[in-house]
Design a protein around this motif. Structure first.
Motif, PDB file in Angstrom:
ATOM      1  N   LEU A  33       0.825  -1.209   0.000  1.00  0.00           N
ATOM      2  CA  LEU A  33       0.000   0.000   0.000  1.00  0.00           C
ATOM      3  C   LEU A  33       0.858   1.257   0.000  1.00  0.00           C
ATOM      4  O   LEU A  33       0.535   2.247  -0.671  1.00  0.00           O
ATOM      5  N   ALA A  34       1.977   1.218   0.703  1.00  0.00           N
ATOM      6  CA  ALA A  34       2.856   2.388   0.787  1.00  0.00           C
ATOM      7  C   ALA A  34       3.517   2.725  -0.544  1.00  0.00           C
ATOM      8  O   ALA A  34       3.924   3.862  -0.767  1.00  0.00           O
ATOM      9  N   LYS A  35       3.600   1.746  -1.444  1.00  0.00           N
ATOM     10  CA  LYS A  35       4.276   1.963  -2.732  1.00  0.00           C
ATOM     11  C   LYS A  35       3.329   2.428  -3.827  1.00  0.00           C
ATOM     12  O   LYS A  35       3.763   2.937  -4.858  1.00  0.00           O
ATOM     13  N   ILE A  36       2.027   2.230  -3.640  1.00  0.00           N
ATOM     14  CA  ILE A  36       1.043   2.511  -4.690  1.00  0.00           C
ATOM     15  C   ILE A  36       0.696   3.999  -4.733  1.00  0.00           C
ATOM     16  O   ILE A  36       0.420   4.615  -3.707  1.00  0.00           O
ATOM     17  N   LYS A  85     -11.672  -7.858  -5.239  1.00  0.00           N
ATOM     18  CA  LYS A  85     -11.296  -7.649  -6.634  1.00  0.00           C
ATOM     19  C   LYS A  85     -10.875  -6.200  -6.834  1.00  0.00           C
ATOM     20  O   LYS A  85     -11.530  -5.292  -6.318  1.00  0.00           O
ATOM     21  N   ILE A  86      -9.801  -5.992  -7.586  1.00  0.00           N
ATOM     22  CA  ILE A  86      -9.267  -4.645  -7.809  1.00  0.00           C
ATOM     23  C   ILE A  86      -9.136  -4.403  -9.308  1.00  0.00           C
ATOM     24  O   ILE A  86      -8.515  -5.191 -10.018  1.00  0.00           O
ATOM     25  N   ASN A  87      -9.703  -3.296  -9.778  1.00  0.00           N
ATOM     26  CA  ASN A  87      -9.517  -2.885 -11.169  1.00  0.00           C
ATOM     27  C   ASN A  87      -8.435  -1.818 -11.227  1.00  0.00           C
ATOM     28  O   ASN A  87      -8.506  -0.811 -10.528  1.00  0.00           O
ATOM     29  N   ASP A  88      -7.421  -2.053 -12.030  1.00  0.00           N
ATOM     30  CA  ASP A  88      -6.285  -1.129 -12.105  1.00  0.00           C
ATOM     31  C   ASP A  88      -5.904  -0.914 -13.569  1.00  0.00           C
ATOM     32  O   ASP A  88      -5.082  -1.657 -14.122  1.00  0.00           O
ATOM     33  N   PRO A  89      -6.507   0.070 -14.247  1.00  0.00           N
ATOM     34  CA  PRO A  89      -6.247   0.291 -15.684  1.00  0.00           C
ATOM     35  C   PRO A  89      -4.779   0.543 -16.014  1.00  0.00           C
ATOM     36  O   PRO A  89      -4.330   0.223 -17.113  1.00  0.00           O
ATOM     37  N   THR A  90      -4.025   1.114 -15.099  1.00  0.00           N
ATOM     38  CA  THR A  90      -2.625   1.452 -15.394  1.00  0.00           C
ATOM     39  C   THR A  90      -1.683   0.272 -15.227  1.00  0.00           C
ATOM     40  O   THR A  90      -0.570   0.279 -15.755  1.00  0.00           O
ATOM     41  N   GLY A  91      -2.097  -0.749 -14.488  1.00  0.00           N
ATOM     42  CA  GLY A  91      -1.226  -1.889 -14.245  1.00  0.00           C
ATOM     43  C   GLY A  91      -0.186  -1.645 -13.169  1.00  0.00           C
ATOM     44  O   GLY A  91       0.747  -2.437 -13.008  1.00  0.00           O
ATOM     45  N   GLU A  92      -0.338  -0.560 -12.397  1.00  0.00           N
ATOM     46  CA  GLU A  92       0.660  -0.228 -11.376  1.00  0.00           C
ATOM     47  C   GLU A  92       0.778  -1.323 -10.320  1.00  0.00           C
ATOM     48  O   GLU A  92       1.880  -1.671  -9.879  1.00  0.00           O
ATOM     49  N   LEU A  93      -0.359  -1.900  -9.924  1.00  0.00           N
ATOM     50  CA  LEU A  93      -0.334  -2.918  -8.878  1.00  0.00           C
ATOM     51  C   LEU A  93       0.426  -4.157  -9.350  1.00  0.00           C
ATOM     52  O   LEU A  93       1.263  -4.699  -8.624  1.00  0.00           O
TER      53      LEU A  93
END
Length: 259
Positions: free
Chosen positions: A18-21, A74-82
């Protein structure tokens, strides 16, 4: 399946992640599950993920291992950062957007017979990528430009192995001798495919790669010819002989327009 060892074989600590996102939406999603402390992560793809619900039991088959657990979030992440933070290798440079948070409870060996039994009693949610039926188009319906969603299984490749292979062989095709830098100048400098002598789809599990024995640089044309037959690929030496024979036949043929 790619990335399995990274987030299925071991749990990921939520607070350090979480600290990196940076993405606010992803941070908000992770904050909902931080009380779990450590969890597993997986991407089931754009077709399967919407059909899953929180608390569903899941089984994931990777090679000869079956992971069993429960869907937490479930997590949606369009950028792909996760996915990037999880250390997942991007496939075809595409980000992982549909990330499922899991609690994996067990991992056990599974046989080919077990996999067939599961497949025969399961409901298929998407066609296989290489299924001819899924890709058949009627001749009269040759319409281009519409969006067609395909699913496929890919295999994780280590960029360090590719680099070591190219450090050893260079970027010249080991079949036909083409060097893209020589042919296309700066535009083609350093461009080349790397061929797995034993396809990863045949291995189907993590293994140690010898960059000088298991990998070889080839141009896209030769790469396609190496895999043109179903089953085992051609060897580099065999394709080299075929290319030489074709060149000899071409040199013996008469020029166009000759009597």
């Amino acid at each position: 399946m790619p990335n399995a060892a990274r987030t299925l074989d071991k749990r990921v600590a939520i607070l350090p992640l979480l600290a990196k996102i940076k993405s606010e939406s992803v941070r908000a999603s992770l904050s909902h599950i931080e009380h779990h402390r450590e969890l597993n992560f997986w991407d089931f793809g754009v077709r399967a993920t919407p059909q899953l619900s929180v608390n569903d039991s899941v089984k994931i088959i990777c090679g000869t291992t079956c992971y069993s657990g429960r869907l937490i979030h479930k997590i949606n992440d369009p950028t792909g950062e996760l996915g990037d933070q999880l250390g997942w290798a991007r496939q075809f440079k595409a980000p992982w957007r549909n990330i499922s948070v899991l609690s994996i409870d067990s991992a056990s060996p599974i046989s080919e017979a077990d996999i067939k039994a599961i497949s025969s009693s399961s409901r298929q949610t998407a066609p296989n990528f290489y299924s001819p039926a899924a890709l058949t188009r009627k001749p009269e319906a040759l319409i281009e430009g519409s969006v067609v969603e395909l699913t496929l299984s890919t295999y994780e490749r280590d960029p360090a192995a590719r680099s070591a292979c190219l450090n050893h062989y260079g970027t010249r095709c080991q079949v036909c001798g083409l060097d893209f830098g020589e042919t296309y100048g700066e535009l083609g400098q350093g461009f080349i495919h790397v061929h797995h002598i034993t396809p990863l789809s045949h291995v189907r599990e993590s293994h140690v790669v010898d960059p000088t024995k298991d990998l070889v640089p080839v141009c896209p044309n030769c790469h396609a010819m190496l895999h043109i037959r179903d089953g085992e690929p051609l060897s580099v030496e065999s394709l080299r002989d075929i290319l030489a024979a074709g060149s000899n036949n071409l040199s013996k043929s008469k020029p166009l327009g000759s009597a």
